[in-house]
Design a protein around this motif. Structure first.
Motif, short mmCIF file in Angstrom:
data_model
loop_
_atom_site.label_atom_id
_atom_site.label_comp_id
_atom_site.label_asym_id
_atom_site.label_seq_id
_atom_site.Cartn_x
_atom_site.Cartn_y
_atom_site.Cartn_z
N ARG A 1 33.24 -5.54 -18.21
CA ARG A 1 33.54 -4.79 -19.44
C ARG A 1 33.49 -3.28 -19.14
O ARG A 1 34.37 -2.53 -19.55
CB ARG A 1 32.56 -5.18 -20.56
N ALA A 2 32.45 -2.86 -18.39
CA ALA A 2 32.32 -1.44 -18.06
C ALA A 2 33.47 -1.00 -17.14
O ALA A 2 34.08 0.07 -17.35
CB ALA A 2 30.98 -1.19 -17.38
N SER B 1 47.68 1.09 -9.43
CA SER B 1 46.78 -0.06 -9.57
C SER B 1 45.37 0.32 -9.13
O SER B 1 45.19 1.09 -8.19
CB SER B 1 47.24 -1.23 -8.68
N ILE B 2 44.39 -0.27 -9.83
CA ILE B 2 42.99 -0.06 -9.45
C ILE B 2 42.32 -1.40 -9.26
O ILE B 2 42.57 -2.34 -10.03
CB ILE B 2 42.25 0.81 -10.50
N VAL B 3 41.52 -1.50 -8.21
CA VAL B 3 40.76 -2.73 -7.96
C VAL B 3 39.33 -2.52 -8.45
O VAL B 3 38.65 -1.60 -7.99
CB VAL B 3 40.72 -3.10 -6.45
N VAL B 4 38.90 -3.34 -9.40
CA VAL B 4 37.53 -3.26 -9.92
C VAL B 4 36.70 -4.33 -9.21
O VAL B 4 37.03 -5.52 -9.25
CB VAL B 4 37.51 -3.48 -11.45
N ILE B 5 35.63 -3.88 -8.56
CA ILE B 5 34.79 -4.82 -7.78
C ILE B 5 33.34 -4.75 -8.28
O ILE B 5 32.68 -3.72 -8.11
CB ILE B 5 34.81 -4.46 -6.27
N PRO B 6 32.84 -5.82 -8.91
CA PRO B 6 31.43 -5.83 -9.31
C PRO B 6 30.56 -6.15 -8.10
O PRO B 6 30.93 -7.00 -7.28
CB PRO B 6 31.36 -6.97 -10.33
N THR B 7 29.44 -5.46 -7.99
CA THR B 7 28.57 -5.75 -6.83
C THR B 7 27.11 -5.84 -7.21
O THR B 7 26.61 -5.06 -8.02
CB THR B 7 28.69 -4.66 -5.73
N TYR B 8 26.45 -6.78 -6.58
CA TYR B 8 24.99 -6.82 -6.58
C TYR B 8 24.57 -7.30 -5.18
O TYR B 8 24.86 -8.43 -4.81
CB TYR B 8 24.44 -7.74 -7.67
N ASN B 9 23.94 -6.41 -4.44
CA ASN B 9 23.49 -6.72 -3.06
C ASN B 9 24.60 -7.29 -2.18
O ASN B 9 24.51 -8.40 -1.68
CB ASN B 9 22.31 -7.71 -3.11
N GLU B 10 25.65 -6.50 -2.00
CA GLU B 10 26.79 -6.95 -1.18
C GLU B 10 27.00 -6.04 0.02
O GLU B 10 28.09 -5.97 0.57
CB GLU B 10 28.07 -7.01 -2.03
N VAL C 1 38.56 -6.08 -24.63
CA VAL C 1 37.58 -6.69 -23.71
C VAL C 1 36.12 -6.41 -24.12
O VAL C 1 35.23 -7.20 -23.84
CB VAL C 1 37.84 -6.18 -22.27
N SER C 2 35.89 -5.32 -24.85
CA SER C 2 34.51 -4.99 -25.23
C SER C 2 33.88 -6.08 -26.10
O SER C 2 32.66 -6.17 -26.21
CB SER C 2 34.46 -3.64 -25.95
N LEU D 1 37.32 0.86 -7.54
CA LEU D 1 36.16 1.22 -8.35
C LEU D 1 35.12 0.11 -8.22
O LEU D 1 35.40 -1.05 -8.52
CB LEU D 1 36.58 1.36 -9.83
N VAL D 2 33.94 0.48 -7.74
CA VAL D 2 32.85 -0.49 -7.60
C VAL D 2 31.90 -0.32 -8.79
O VAL D 2 31.53 0.80 -9.15
CB VAL D 2 32.11 -0.27 -6.26
N ILE D 3 31.54 -1.44 -9.41
CA ILE D 3 30.54 -1.40 -10.49
C ILE D 3 29.28 -2.04 -9.94
O ILE D 3 29.19 -3.26 -9.78
CB ILE D 3 31.01 -2.21 -11.73
N ASP D 4 28.31 -1.20 -9.60
CA ASP D 4 27.10 -1.70 -8.93
C ASP D 4 25.90 -1.64 -9.87
O ASP D 4 25.69 -0.66 -10.56
CB ASP D 4 26.81 -0.88 -7.68
#
Ligand SMILES: Nc1nc2c(ncn2[C@@H]2O[C@H](COP(=O)(O)OP(=O)(O)OP(=O)(O)O)[C@@H](O)[C@H]2O)c(=O)[nH]1
Ligand SMILES: [Mg+2]
Length: 230
Positions: free
Chosen positions: A67-68, A4-13, A165-166, A32-35
């Protein structure tokens, strides 16, 4: 590699994500962080803790971050793709419970609005805004999901592949609703697991008028298209 992978989107966190990353260490998951080029240095902060970060050039939106992130996750051999916010609203304790339910549904949604689900430290205004969005989506789209706006989820990778998803268009939290619709149209089994959603203590919400407006306009147009049978 974990399954399993955890995808975490971030902006100023930078102020919030450390606690989450520390708690996730105890679980059999990759992260995996998407910053989006957070000016506060979130990306470097995560990398210094050995976390993989996919850095983008600017604030491109939550939908595009997912999406990324999902594309990257699916390019590897994970069986389950988890999504969580970095702001402390989603609890790792609840993730452990959700992971116990893996295998029972192809999509597991961490839900505030099922029995035993809860919210903490939200103003009545925020609660009604969120409940209202879910009620509006359910009325117009007959989703049959109590918390279709929740961003705390576990997808079977096979389902995500089918969902293409794209081609999901939403950028704000409407992304979660559009993904729910797409999962339903793919015939997915969906389960809602009660969670306690806690309002962020550190950092700032990215919720804005334009994000709420996007949700209203998209839900309304999907509802109208549905009405005319398209
Ligand atoms: N990469 C990326 N992440 C984002 C973007 N907007 C929000 N996020 C992240 O998405 C997660 C959810 O954002 P929040 O600010 O909590 O927004 P929200 O959960 O819709 O709003 P609240 O209910 O007020 O917390 C957090 O981890 C944010 O850092 C964006 O444009 N790009
Ligand atoms: Mg939040």
């Amino acid at each position: 590699m974990n399954t399993s992978i955890v995808v975490i989107p971030t902006y100023n966190e930078i102020e919030s994500i450390g606690t989450l990353l520390d708690s996730l260490k105890a679980l059999p998951v990759d992260v995996l962080v998407i910053d989006d080029g957070s000016p506060d240095g979130t990306a470097d902060f995560c990398r210094a803790r050995g976390i993989e970060v996919h850095s983008r050039t600017g604030k491109l939106g939550l939908g595009s971050a997912y999406r990324a992130g999902f594309a990257l996750a699916l390019s590897r051999d994970y069986l389950h793709v988890i999504q969580m916010d970095a702001d402390g609203s989603h609890q790792v304790g609840d993730l452990v419970t959700m992971m116990d339910w893996i295998g029972t549904s192809e999509l597991l949604i961490g839900s505030r609005w099922v029995a035993d689900g809860a919210i903490e430290n939200w103003s009545k205004f925020r609660e009604y805004l969120s409940r209202g969005a879910d009620a509006y989506a359910n009325t117009l789209l007959s989703l049959g999901i109590k918390d279709a706006t929740s961003g705390f989820r576990i997808y079977d990778a096979d389902l995500l592949k089918k969902m293409d998803v794209s081609t999901i268009k939403s950028e704000g939290y409407c992304f979660q609703i559009e993904m729910t619709r797409r999962a339903i149209s793919c015939g997915a089994t969906i389960g809602e697991i009660p969670i306690t959603f806690i309002e962020r203590v550190m950092g700032r919400s990215k919720m804005s008028f334009s994000i709420a407006l996007e949700a209203i306009l998209r839900i309304t147009s999907w509802g109208l298209l549905r009405l005319i049978g398209r």
